[in-house]
Design a protein around this motif. Structure first.
Motif, PDB file in Angstrom:
ATOM      1  N   HIS A  84      44.380  43.115  14.905  1.00 28.86           N
ATOM      2  CA  HIS A  84      45.638  43.926  14.752  1.00 28.86           C
ATOM      3  C   HIS A  84      45.357  45.290  14.035  1.00 28.86           C
ATOM      4  CE1 HIS A  84      47.468  39.882  15.811  1.00 28.86           C
ATOM      5  NE2 HIS A  84      47.049  40.436  16.758  1.00 28.86           N
ATOM      6  N   SER A  85      44.849  45.246  13.029  1.00 32.15           N
ATOM      7  CA  SER A  85      44.631  46.387  12.246  1.00 32.15           C
ATOM      8  C   SER A  85      43.878  47.677  12.670  1.00 32.15           C
ATOM      9  CB  SER A  85      44.135  46.234  10.846  1.00 32.15           C
ATOM     10  OG  SER A  85      44.793  45.500  10.026  1.00 32.15           O
ATOM     11  N   ASN A  86      42.866  47.128  13.750  1.00 27.99           N
ATOM     12  CA  ASN A  86      41.990  47.977  14.255  1.00 27.99           C
ATOM     13  C   ASN A  86      42.638  48.536  15.403  1.00 27.99           C
ATOM     14  OD1 ASN A  86      39.780  48.066  12.372  1.00 27.99           O
ATOM     15  ND2 ASN A  86      38.792  46.177  13.401  1.00 27.99           N
ATOM     16  N   GLU A  87      43.641  47.679  16.272  1.00 32.33           N
ATOM     17  CA  GLU A  87      44.228  48.205  17.535  1.00 32.33           C
ATOM     18  C   GLU A  87      45.261  49.324  16.994  1.00 32.33           C
ATOM     19  OE1 GLU A  87      44.581  48.237  21.436  1.00 32.33           O
ATOM     20  OE2 GLU A  87      42.910  47.036  20.344  1.00 32.33           O
ATOM     21  N   ALA A  88      45.926  48.848  15.793  1.00 32.88           N
ATOM     22  CA  ALA A  88      46.917  50.000  15.430  1.00 32.88           C
ATOM     23  C   ALA A  88      46.176  51.390  15.157  1.00 32.88           C
ATOM     24  CB  ALA A  88      47.522  49.423  14.251  1.00 32.88           C
ATOM     25  N   LEU A  89      45.153  51.268  14.452  1.00 27.83           N
ATOM     26  CA  LEU A  89      44.263  52.408  14.087  1.00 27.83           C
ATOM     27  C   LEU A  89      43.889  53.282  15.314  1.00 27.83           C
ATOM     28  CD1 LEU A  89      42.123  51.206  11.208  1.00 27.83           C
ATOM     29  CD2 LEU A  89      43.884  53.094  11.099  1.00 27.83           C
ATOM     30  N   LYS A  90      43.326  52.412  16.395  1.00 23.18           N
ATOM     31  CA  LYS A  90      43.100  52.927  17.717  1.00 23.18           C
ATOM     32  C   LYS A  90      44.209  53.639  18.577  1.00 23.18           C
ATOM     33  CE  LYS A  90      39.481  53.129  18.807  1.00 23.18           C
ATOM     34  NZ  LYS A  90      38.394  54.057  18.600  1.00 23.18           N
ATOM     35  N   ALA A  91      45.338  52.865  18.207  1.00 29.85           N
ATOM     36  CA  ALA A  91      46.689  53.587  19.086  1.00 29.85           C
ATOM     37  C   ALA A  91      47.173  54.826  18.344  1.00 29.85           C
ATOM     38  CB  ALA A  91      47.662  52.420  19.011  1.00 29.85           C
ATOM     39  N   SER A 142      51.088  58.805   9.463  1.00 28.92           N
ATOM     40  CA  SER A 142      50.316  58.512   8.111  1.00 28.92           C
ATOM     41  C   SER A 142      50.695  57.340   7.636  1.00 28.92           C
ATOM     42  CB  SER A 142      50.372  59.871   7.141  1.00 28.92           C
ATOM     43  OG  SER A 142      51.826  60.083   6.687  1.00 28.92           O
ATOM     44  N   ALA A 143      51.979  56.891   7.418  1.00 31.85           N
ATOM     45  CA  ALA A 143      52.276  55.665   6.721  1.00 31.85           C
ATOM     46  C   ALA A 143      51.892  54.615   7.564  1.00 31.85           C
ATOM     47  CB  ALA A 143      53.620  55.720   6.747  1.00 31.85           C
ATOM     48  N   GLU A 144      51.860  54.476   8.758  1.00 34.83           N
ATOM     49  CA  GLU A 144      51.378  53.499   9.699  1.00 34.83           C
ATOM     50  C   GLU A 144      49.876  53.410   9.625  1.00 34.83           C
ATOM     51  OE1 GLU A 144      55.335  54.671  11.141  1.00 34.83           O
ATOM     52  OE2 GLU A 144      53.508  55.824  10.641  1.00 34.83           O
ATOM     53  N   LYS A 145      49.313  54.466   9.467  1.00 36.27           N
ATOM     54  CA  LYS A 145      47.761  54.461   9.337  1.00 36.27           C
ATOM     55  C   LYS A 145      47.268  53.981   7.987  1.00 36.27           C
ATOM     56  CE  LYS A 145      43.455  57.470   9.445  1.00 36.27           C
ATOM     57  NZ  LYS A 145      43.151  58.904   9.566  1.00 36.27           N
ATOM     58  N   ALA A 146      48.083  54.125   6.786  1.00 39.57           N
ATOM     59  CA  ALA A 146      47.921  53.635   5.556  1.00 39.57           C
ATOM     60  C   ALA A 146      47.918  51.874   5.777  1.00 39.57           C
ATOM     61  CB  ALA A 146      48.831  54.267   4.689  1.00 39.57           C
ATOM     62  N   GLU A 147      48.832  51.603   6.227  1.00 38.08           N
ATOM     63  CA  GLU A 147      49.206  50.125   6.290  1.00 38.08           C
ATOM     64  C   GLU A 147      47.969  49.482   7.326  1.00 38.08           C
ATOM     65  OE1 GLU A 147      52.649  46.749   7.219  1.00 38.08           O
ATOM     66  OE2 GLU A 147      52.884  48.630   7.986  1.00 38.08           O
ATOM     67  N   ALA A 148      47.554  50.068   8.214  1.00 34.88           N
ATOM     68  CA  ALA A 148      46.427  49.560   9.013  1.00 34.88           C
ATOM     69  C   ALA A 148      45.179  49.718   8.195  1.00 34.88           C
ATOM     70  CB  ALA A 148      46.427  50.382  10.297  1.00 34.88           C
ATOM     71  N   LEU A 149      44.864  50.470   7.482  1.00 32.66           N
ATOM     72  CA  LEU A 149      43.773  50.579   6.644  1.00 32.66           C
ATOM     73  C   LEU A 149      43.982  49.687   5.614  1.00 32.66           C
ATOM     74  CD1 LEU A 149      43.148  54.391   6.442  1.00 32.66           C
ATOM     75  CD2 LEU A 149      41.656  52.880   7.522  1.00 32.66           C
ATOM     76  N   ILE A 150      44.929  49.544   4.881  1.00 29.81           N
ATOM     77  CA  ILE A 150      44.990  48.710   3.605  1.00 29.81           C
ATOM     78  C   ILE A 150      44.997  47.086   4.150  1.00 29.81           C
ATOM     79  CG2 ILE A 150      47.494  48.507   3.445  1.00 29.81           C
ATOM     80  CD1 ILE A 150      45.095  49.672   0.396  1.00 29.81           C
ATOM     81  N   THR A 151      45.624  46.955   5.287  1.00 26.38           N
ATOM     82  CA  THR A 151      45.394  45.280   5.665  1.00 26.38           C
ATOM     83  C   THR A 151      44.128  44.939   6.080  1.00 26.38           C
ATOM     84  OG1 THR A 151      46.424  46.239   7.748  1.00 26.38           O
ATOM     85  CG2 THR A 151      48.033  45.301   6.372  1.00 26.38           C
ATOM     86  N   PRO A 178      38.290  47.860  17.695  1.00 31.01           N
ATOM     87  CA  PRO A 178      38.718  46.962  18.388  1.00 31.01           C
ATOM     88  C   PRO A 178      37.776  46.318  19.269  1.00 31.01           C
ATOM     89  CG  PRO A 178      40.187  48.680  18.526  1.00 31.01           C
ATOM     90  CD  PRO A 178      39.038  49.278  17.715  1.00 31.01           C
ATOM     91  N   GLU A 179      37.900  44.902  19.720  1.00 28.74           N
ATOM     92  CA  GLU A 179      36.904  44.332  20.497  1.00 28.74           C
ATOM     93  C   GLU A 179      37.014  44.897  21.958  1.00 28.74           C
ATOM     94  OE1 GLU A 179      37.229  40.356  20.457  1.00 28.74           O
ATOM     95  OE2 GLU A 179      36.644  40.067  18.352  1.00 28.74           O
ATOM     96  N   THR A 180      35.787  45.443  22.472  1.00 31.29           N
ATOM     97  CA  THR A 180      36.118  45.794  23.812  1.00 31.29           C
ATOM     98  C   THR A 180      35.126  44.978  25.080  1.00 31.29           C
ATOM     99  OG1 THR A 180      34.067  47.331  23.277  1.00 31.29           O
ATOM    100  CG2 THR A 180      36.511  48.353  23.086  1.00 31.29           C
ATOM    101  N   THR A 181      34.403  43.804  24.370  1.00 33.08           N
ATOM    102  CA  THR A 181      33.664  42.902  25.329  1.00 33.08           C
ATOM    103  C   THR A 181      34.185  41.439  25.028  1.00 33.08           C
ATOM    104  OG1 THR A 181      31.933  43.074  23.562  1.00 33.08           O
ATOM    105  CG2 THR A 181      31.824  44.609  25.378  1.00 33.08           C
TER     106      THR A 181
END
Length: 528
Positions: free
Chosen positions: A109-116, A130-139, A172-175
């Motif tokens: 979910h963190s990785n999918e958020a970063l990609k989005a 930037s704040a959403e990116k921070a939460e994705a990275l820290i989680t 994110p998983e792509t396969t």
């Protein structure tokens, strides 16, 4: 009742959001609901927190429990395998497969958020994510941190470049069936560090309705402090702990005196603990932890017993309490009185901290799941992180200031001095099988000087052991300091304890074995 309702509602809402977000990621990426707005990213990030905790595995693996015997009616295969450091084959709510899968689902979910976020920024460069990116990275960093500290040996500069860690997933998983390899412990720590350092300047509290259910600023810096303590970056650990604590740490410590006036009721006490403003980050989990360390016979075979409490933990003689008149009951030293349960089939000494809630999936059949909530980071523990960093930096006066700020709040206005700590720990014997004490042989991979530094560390480790009882933190100190753990078992014929197994200083079993299903997929198992 108000606090209890707040906790139940919060856990329920977080589970509902997690469930709804999981459905978006159940299918392969091309079939997922597109995460195409800031609102959707924020909802997705609610699912970036793991729903299974390793706390029960960690606590049962530590020296905070005693085996009350093979014939004890309230044990099971899972807890026996955990407590005896065996490869875990049994299943249950808190088993390692569930923890592994929940952690990597949170990471996904963190990785999918970063990609989005990356896609949205390309489409609209003006949008501030930037704040959403921070939460994705820290989680993402946090889930990997918990995984590597369960399934890997502890970080050290001698062997971590070759010790097996866990896969560090950044895309994110792509396969359908991706192939992963285990990064080394050092590689995992390097990646965690990179994610934390990128996230910290971007954290913003104002995007959260309830900040302490997210990685807010205090929680993020507390995590950075603990991580750097484990990473042997003492100065950074001190710096980040100070950022989390602010200029007046005593003002944000838990109000332990409040517990002295509360009714001795599990719901009241546990909910007071969980809802405190001193908690930086709370996470709701599916877990039996509240059963194992609540006033229940169930899961009672491996317990924090009265004898263990007397010898090593809450009732053991320590530098703060030895100056008290001999006849003063040990319990009177605490604002938060330990509860002693000693009746047929039940021997537990508890600090009522871990709530037990039950979610019915079928109210008619009365089946469902045990739930709990834990503060992953809080002011008291972060203050002890800073105290430990100062001890390792040989800033003993600063460390004692922090320890006294904590002890004068946790105990009934008790403080001490460096000289008193030295005197006490010089005079106490190292723990042996025959005469267990709170003073354990320390065998860390980093250097510790005999004398004041070692004595201050003994006091610090004992303070953290008591503060975090039942929460699993002791396991990480055992790994970091190379502490041996004898597994005591009650001999029913003589009512004495015997040592039935021992976890040694560099025991490979300190790295919990990977789930069997994961090994079958091709990941290399931990050596044994």
């Amino acid at each position: 009742m108000k606090n209890r309702n707040l906790l139940i509602i919060t856990i329920f809402l977080s589970l509902c959001i997690v469930s709804s977000c999981d459905k978006t990621l159940d299918e392969l990426p091309d079939n997922r609901t597109e995460i195409d707005s800031q609102t959707k990213i924020r909802k997705l990030l609610v699912s970036a927190y793991p729903t299974i905790s390793p706390a029960l595995v960690a606590e049962l693996s530590s020296d905070n429990v005693v085996d009350q015997g093979e014939n004890h009616p309230n044990g099971n295969l899972l807890t026996t395998e955990i407590a005896y450091w065996q490869d875990i084959t049994a299943t249950g709510t808190d088993d390692i497969k569930n923890f592994w899968e929940a952690s990597y689902k949170a990471i996904a979910h963190s990785n999918e958020a970063l990609k989005a976020i990356e896609r949205l920024k390309l489409e609209n460069p003006q949008i501030d994510l930037s704040a959403e990116k921070a939460e994705a990275l820290i989680t993402r960093a946090y889930s990997h941190f918990m995984l590597v500290n369960i399934f890997g040996m502890h970080y050290n500069t001698e062997s971590s470049s070759t010790d097996l860690g866990v896969p560090y997933i950044t895309e994110p998983e792509t396969t359908l069936n991706p192939t992963y390899k285990r990064n080394t412990v050092a590689e995992v720590y390097e990646n965690i560090n990179a994610d934390i350092e990128e996230a910290l300047p971007l954290i913003k509290d104002d995007i959260y309705q309830i900040p302490n259910y997210h990685f807010n600023t205090r929680a993020a810096f507390a995590f950075a402090a603990r991580f750097n303590l484990y990473y042997e970056n003492w100065a950074k650990a001190k710096e980040y702990a100070s950022e989390a604590l602010g200029n007046n740490p005593s003002a944000i410590l838990r109000d332990w005196e409040e517990f002295d006036s509360l009714q001795l009721d599990a719901n009241i006490l546990t909910n007071t603990y969980i809802t405190s403003d001193s908690n930086f980050l709370n996470i709701a989990y599916t877990s039996q932890l509240g059963v194992a360390f609540g006033a229940f016979r169930n899961l009672g075979r491996f317990s924090h017993t009265k004898r263990l409490a007397d010898d090593e933990t809450v009732f053991a003689d320590n530098v703060l309490t030895r100056r008290v008149p001999f006849l003063e009951p040990a319990a009177t030293k605490y604002w938060f009185t330990p509860l002693v349960l000693a009746i047929s089939g039940l021997d537990k000494t508890l600090l009522y901290k871990v709530p037990y809630l039950f979610e019915f999936t079928d109210p008619v059949a009365r089946i469902g799941f045990a739930r709990t909530s834990l503060p992953s980071f809080h002011a008291d523990e972060t203050l002890l992180v800073r105290a430990e960093a100062n001890i390792l930096l040989k800033n003993y006066n600063a460390a004692m200031d922090d320890l006294n700020a904590w002890s004068s709040n946790f105990f009934k206005d008790r403080t001490t001095t460096i000289d008193e700590v030295d005197t006490f720990y010089n005079n106490i014997k190292y723990s042996t099988d025959e005469e267990p004490t709170q003073k354990k042989e320390l065998n860390p991979k980093f250097s510790v000087e005999a004398g004041t530094q070692e004595n201050m560390l003994h006091y610090l480790l004992q303070s953290r052991r008591i503060l975090t009882l039942h929460e699993g933190f002791r396991w990480y100190d055992i790994k970091r300091y190379g502490i041996e753990v004898p597994r005591y078992q009650l001999t029913t014929v003589t009512s004495n304890y015997s040592v039935t197994d021992r976890l040694t200083e560099n025991d490979l079993r300190k790295a919990i074995q990977l789930p069997q299903d994961i090994i079958i997929t091709g990941l290399k198992p931990n050596p044994r």
